[in-house]
Motif scaffolding. Structure first.
Motif: not given
Length: 187
Positions: A150-152, A175-179
């Motif tokens: 995946m391109e990020i 680009d990605i969900e973090f918590i």
């Protein structure tokens, strides 16, 4: 006699005027460069004093904390500059600076403790993954849309190269969900 002296004088000025014009232009150029400031020896040759773009044309933006991004660079370019330095010393140019690096995910760990979540980026055609980005007190949200290749784009502080790996800390990405890491929740 006066007439021939004036003719020689005018001919002399006409012949030397291109030389005088070239000299004047070079002096003006030198003064303007000196007044603008020094020419930066960045990998891009840019003279900007706050944002350098390397290997792409995306506009500068800000990190989530509001700090300006200093350098925008492709993962392959960043790694190649560390392993084959040119005119610049990459340790001095990149280390301890906020950098937005763009590349393809080579590997990742969701994380189950502070500083255990990381993403590595591909850095060459042989699938080398020599850029590792740590996300501090954040972990990848379970079920988040993330996959190898995946391109990020990841923003973080470059800590330089150690044992062939370029490390980023305090990383973030949109680009990605973090918590936030929570010791009471299983990742």
């Amino acid at each position: 006699m006066s007439n021939s002296t004036n003719g020689k004088f005018l001919r002399g000025i006409m012949l030397s005027s291109p030389v005088l014009v070239i000299a004047a232009v070079s002096i003006i150029f030198s003064v303007s460069v000196a007044l603008e400031g020094k020419i930066d020896s960045s990998p891009t040759g840019s003279t900007s004093d706050n944002t350098q773009q390397v290997d792409n044309n995306e506009p500068a933006d800000n990190t989530p904390s509001g700090e300006p991004i200093i350098i925008l660079v492709a993962a392959e370019t960043l790694y190649s500059q560390f392993i084959s330095p040119g005119e610049i010393n990459p340790e001095q140019y990149y280390t301890n600076k906020t950098i937005k690096v763009r590349g393809k995910i080579a590997d990742f760990v969701y994380g189950s403790a502070p500083n255990s979540c990381w993403i590595s980026l591909k850095t060459d055609l042989d699938n080398g993954a020599n850029i590792i980005c740590y996300f501090g007190n954040y972990v990848i949200k379970p079920g988040a849309d993330i996959e190898i290749g995946m391109e990020i784009a990841i923003t973080g502080t470059c800590m330089g190269m150690t044992n062939g790996k370029i490390t980023f800390v305090g990383s973030s990405t949109e680009d990605i969900e973090f918590i936030p890491y929570d010791q009471n929740i299983e990742a």
